[in-house]
Design an enzyme around this catalytic site. Structure first.
Site, PDB file in Angstrom:
ATOM      1  N   ALA A 505       0.802  -1.348   0.152  1.00 34.46           N
ATOM      2  CA  ALA A 505      -0.099  -0.019  -0.197  1.00 34.46           C
ATOM      3  C   ALA A 505       0.677   1.273  -0.040  1.00 34.46           C
ATOM      4  CB  ALA A 505      -0.964  -0.135   1.583  1.00 34.46           C
ATOM      5  N   GLU A 686       2.855   3.548  -6.399  1.00 29.63           N
ATOM      6  CA  GLU A 686       2.203   2.566  -7.651  1.00 29.63           C
ATOM      7  C   GLU A 686       1.193   3.186  -7.958  1.00 29.63           C
ATOM      8  OE1 GLU A 686      -0.667  -1.202  -4.651  1.00 29.63           O
ATOM      9  OE2 GLU A 686       0.664   1.233  -3.450  1.00 29.63           O
TER      10      GLU A 686
HETATM   11  N1  MTE Z   1       9.556  -1.073  -7.385  1.00 27.41           N
HETATM   12  C1  MTE Z   1       9.782  -2.271  -7.391  1.00 27.41           C
HETATM   13  N2  MTE Z   1      10.773  -1.596  -8.517  1.00 27.41           N
HETATM   14  N3  MTE Z   1       9.568  -3.591  -7.036  1.00 27.41           N
HETATM   15  C2  MTE Z   1       8.517  -3.649  -6.317  1.00 27.41           C
HETATM   16  O1  MTE Z   1       8.682  -5.920  -6.689  1.00 27.41           O
HETATM   17  N4  MTE Z   1       6.485  -2.777  -5.302  1.00 27.41           N
HETATM   18  C3  MTE Z   1       5.084  -1.746  -6.054  1.00 27.41           C
HETATM   19  C4  MTE Z   1       6.162  -0.243  -5.606  1.00 27.41           C
HETATM   20  N5  MTE Z   1       7.041  -0.817  -6.313  1.00 27.41           N
HETATM   21  C5  MTE Z   1       7.671  -2.678  -6.235  1.00 27.41           C
HETATM   22  C6  MTE Z   1       7.783  -1.564  -6.382  1.00 27.41           C
HETATM   23  C7  MTE Z   1       4.399  -1.792  -4.355  1.00 27.41           C
HETATM   24  S1  MTE Z   1       2.921  -3.028  -5.767  1.00 27.41           S
HETATM   25  C8  MTE Z   1       4.508  -0.655  -3.510  1.00 27.41           C
HETATM   26  S2  MTE Z   1       3.073  -1.350  -2.550  1.00 27.41           S
HETATM   27  C9  MTE Z   1       5.352  -0.158  -3.763  1.00 27.41           C
HETATM   28  O2  MTE Z   1       6.712  -0.527  -4.443  1.00 27.41           O
HETATM   29  C10 MTE Z   1       5.747  -0.277  -1.790  1.00 27.41           C
HETATM   30  O3  MTE Z   1       6.575   0.104  -1.657  1.00 27.41           O
HETATM   31  P1  MTE Z   1       6.706   1.106   0.155  1.00 27.41           P
HETATM   32  O4  MTE Z   1       5.762   1.113   0.373  1.00 27.41           O
HETATM   33  O5  MTE Z   1       8.289   1.341   0.612  1.00 27.41           O
HETATM   34  O6  MTE Z   1       5.738   2.766  -0.850  1.00 27.41           O
HETATM   35 MO1  MOS Z   2       1.375  -3.681  -2.917  1.00 26.84          MO
HETATM   36  S1  MOS Z   2       0.075  -4.380  -3.784  1.00 26.84           S
HETATM   37  O1  MOS Z   2       0.537  -3.028  -1.949  1.00 26.84           O
HETATM   38  O2  MOS Z   2       2.362  -5.102  -2.764  1.00 26.84           O
END
Ligand code: MTE
Ligand code: MOS
Length: 727
Positions: A505, A686
């Site tokens: 999230a 996201e």
């Molecule tokens: N970026 C990369 N390179 N790899 C990932 O798996 N996951 C995304 C996003 N960016 C992801 C990504 C998802 S689904 C989420 S929820 C957020 O990173 C989570 O990161 P944060 O909680 O540090 O914002």
């Molecule tokens: Mo991100 S779908 O909330 O890992």
């Protein structure tokens, strides 16, 4: 100092040179290799399993089937305990493991897996929304798993209603009603999903690239009947997760195998097996939207049906959270959303970047376009007329709009050249989306300031490529007033780092960022006290530390936490801590002869409050946009009539490559320091894919005159639509 600058990514060098150690790179002494056994069919009854031949292969140590597991079969899940360690009695989807072979080498395990004889009988299955809703269809889930649920004899896990006002009596000058579909897609992380387990003292240790080490620890403890402290989760930085590695998948299986064999075991999934492990929730959304002549929305009436797959995983939460915001970021006086979470004989679905928002925005944004065309209002203008203003409670009783979202829309419109002349065959589109940020949950951090002024930060976040390590180090560096390079971030070991709810999230910048900041403030308070005791109020920190610690040694330890409180009366269990708002604009050129598309320019705008590391945020949005182009243009898991995945693997299931990218991409930011995170930040990462599909589809409509309501917009689909229109 460090805040607002594009510090280089910690771990970035190792990632791009391939030297980073992922779970599949770890070998333990005496380790066994695991291979899963599955059937090449969808829904099937298991008549018998003969493991004798496989067990006779030299080097095979164990062949596990449901019969060898504790009875009743342990079941687990983040919310519902429905997923069995191995299939019991039947396979509920193509690729569900029925047995697992553990052997001295990968090759032996593979060869032996071929020799496990599974007598089975194929059964009719539920593969579509229509079938899931048909009372004549087989039941996917055993009613005993939810004994007191009145819906337990249906394929509906839950039906929820959100809304306000009165849709029935609302008047409108124009009503548009359409059905939108969003396909099943796979996360396609580059790292093969891998799992290791080993018995350790009187407990178990598990190595997994999980986004959620503490939930993993809790669920493993429950499945294995161990105290939480006897389960150690080594959560290595995932090589991409995107939501697909949040919740337990095969960790319970490898843990049980390790305990049974007394040897460490490793399972590395093939790409094909990751397709069969987990996916994005597909859906069918019927939207009936009422508009006034001036383009303002009068009502929104939505029936949303999401196909979860065979087990619930976190899908129901995805479905509820996204549909709670099913009207988008708009002022809607009357709204009614009925949303159903449906079981099917398909791969279980779960969290996936955007958490249901790309699905719902596909519907609400395409509806806006339909109305704009019918009312003769500009597509940007109709959005501006409906967009909630900053501070407006667009969801009655909930967190008000926390950004000046119209600014993002204007920025995107300018960047795409909205309103300027178009070359023939081209069109432009613009769309918005909003996602509720994290609601409840806690994050803790411990910061250790060493005697020389450098610091170690303990944080249970998972850095899966989004750059959490860098951003958290920036927060600590800024607070402690030390260089970024003096900080080491320790993550991913439940025996070392304090509790964090999860990395999901887009919550880490806000939740863990605050926890780290508060831990540093705790240190600063202790330093102040120290200075007073040493009668040296103005002494530099390093001198203070030396004076205090030179003889006895030691360090200053700060603790910080941040919580989103549980609110039982809130439909989501808690109010969103922030909103992730995005605006996407795209210009495309369509080849009417082939249906192929050239992406001329693609713009995303993210309202992030404050970009702690601008380059990270821009790259996150760019990465998300490319991912969004995948589900918009080419990605969809296709099933045959018996529920088998027809395009299993990278040849037949395409994701965007560099050749598919827009000629120009721009990620723009809006920063008003209006978020709850450190220095006014909000979550990011996201948003960039949440409005891709409606923006691109809108451009296709402008270019060709055809309206497509099913994703992806493959050349075949676009070409057929053009030809149908011409006929
Ligand atoms: N970026 C990369 N390179 N790899 C990932 O798996 N996951 C995304 C996003 N960016 C992801 C990504 C998802 S689904 C989420 S929820 C957020 O990173 C989570 O990161 P944060 O909680 O540090 O914002
Ligand atoms: Mo991100 S779908 O909330 O890992």
């Amino acid at each position: 100092m460090s805040i607002g600058t594009s510090e280089r990514r910690s771990g970035g060098h190792a990632r791009v040179t391939g030297s980073q150690k992922f779970v599949a790179d770890i070998g333990l002494e005496q380790m066994l290799h695991v291979r899963l056994v599955h059937l090449n069919c969808g829904h099937a009854r298991i008549v018998s399993i003969d493991t004798a031949q496989a067990l006779a292969v030299p080097g095979v140590v164990s062949v596990l089937t449901a019969a060898e597991l504790p009875q009743p079969m342990p079941r687990y899940g983040p919310v519902f305990n429905d997923r069995p360690v191995l299939a019991v009695g039947e396979t509920k989807y193509h690729g569900q493991p029925v047995a697992a072979v553990a052997a001295e080498s990968k090759e032996v395990a593979e060869a032996a897996a071929e020799l496990v004889r599974v007598q089975h009988e194929e059964l009719p299955g539920v593969f579509t929304v229509a079938a899931a809703l048909d009372p004549a269809s087989p039941l996917v889930q055993e009613p005993e798993l939810r004994p007191n649920d009145p819906l337990n004899h249906t394929n509906v896990l839950s039906e929820r209603r959100f809304g306000w006002g009165d849709v029935e009596s609302a008047r409108a000058d124009l009503v548009v009603e359409n059905v939108y579909t969003f396909p099943m897609i796979t996360h396609f992380a580059i790292e093969p999903h891998a799992f290791i387990a080993a018995a350790e003292d009187d407990g178990v240790a598990v190595w997994t690239p999980t986004q959620n080490p503490f939930q993993m620890q809790r669920i493993l403890a429950t499945v294995l009947g161990l105290p939480v402290a006897k389960v150690r989760v080594h959560a290595l930085d995932p090589g991409g997760a995107f939501g697909g590695k949040q919740h337990p998948k095969y960790e319970p299986l490898v843990a049980l195998l390790a305990l049974r064999t007394g040897r460490p075991v490793r399972l590395v999934l093939t790409l094909e097996e990751t397709f069969q492990e987990v996916r994005r929730t597909s859906c069918e959304i019927r939207a009936r939207t009422g508009f006034n002549r001036d383009g303002t929305i009068s009502f929104q009436d939505i029936q949303s049906d999401f196909l979860m797959g065979a087990y619930a995983d976190i899908a129901e939460r995805v479905i509820d959270k996204s549909n709670y915001l099913g009207c988008g970021p708009y002022r809607v006086p009357n709204s009614r959303t009925v949303v159903r979470a449906l079981f099917s004989h398909t791969t279980p679905s779960t969290a996936f970047r955007g958490f249901g928002t790309p699905q719902v925005s596909w519907a609400h944004e395409s509806q806006m376009d339909d109305a704009a065309r019918k009312l003769g209002i500009d597509r940007v203008e109709i959005r501006l007329r409906n967009l909630a203003g900053k501070g407006e409670a667009f969801l009655p009783g909930d967190t008000p709009a926390d950004g000046d979202w119209a600014v993002s829309v204007r920025k995107a419109a300018d960047a795409i050249g909205w309103g300027t002349a178009l070359s023939p065959g081209r069109g432009r589109g613009l769309a918005v989306a909003v996602k509720a940020g994290a609601t409840t949950g806690a994050s803790y951090s411990i910061v250790r300031l060493h005697w020389d002024g450098s610091a170690t930060v303990l944080a249970g976040t998972s850095d899966m490529g989004q750059g959490a390590r860098t951003v958290l180090a920036q927060v600590a560096a800024h607070e402690l007033g030390i260089p970024h390079e003096w900080i080491t971030i320790v993550m991913g070991d439940t025996a070392t780092v304090p509790f964090d709810l999860q990395t999901s999230a887009s919550r880490s910048t806000v939740f863990m960022g605050q926890a780290v900041m508060r831990a540093c403030q705790d240190i600063k308070a202790q330093l102040k006290q120290m200075a007073a005791e040493l009668h040296a109020p103005d002494a530099p920190v390093v001198e203070l530390l030396r004076a205090r610690f030179s003889a006895v040694r030691g360090e200053v330890i700060g603790v910080g936490s941040y919580r989103g409180e549980y609110q039982p009366e809130h439909p989501l269990g808690g109010a969103p801590s922030f909103y992730e708002f995005t605006c996407t604009a795209s210009e495309v050129e369509v080849d009417e002869g082939t249906g192929e598309m050239l992406l001329v320019r693609h713009v995303t705008v993210a309202d992030v409050g404050k970009a702690l590391n601008p380059q990270h945020v821009e790259m996150q949005d760019e990465g998300a946009a490319v991912m969004g182009l995948g589900h918009t243009l080419m990605e969809h898991i296709l099933l045959d009539d018996s529920g088998r995945i027809r395009n299993l693997g990278a040849l037949d299931y395409r994701i965007p490559t560099t050749k598919d990218l827009p000629l120009e991409m721009h990620s723009l930011l809006v920063e008003n320091a209006d978020g709850p995170g450190p220095y006014g930040s909000k979550g990011a990462g996201e948003g960039g894919l949440m409005a891709t599909a409606p923006a691109v589809a809108s451009a296709v409509t402008e270019a060709t005159g055809v309206v497509i309501r099913d994703l992806p917009l493959t050349p075949e689909r676009v070409w057929l639509a053009i030809n149908e229109k011409d006929a």
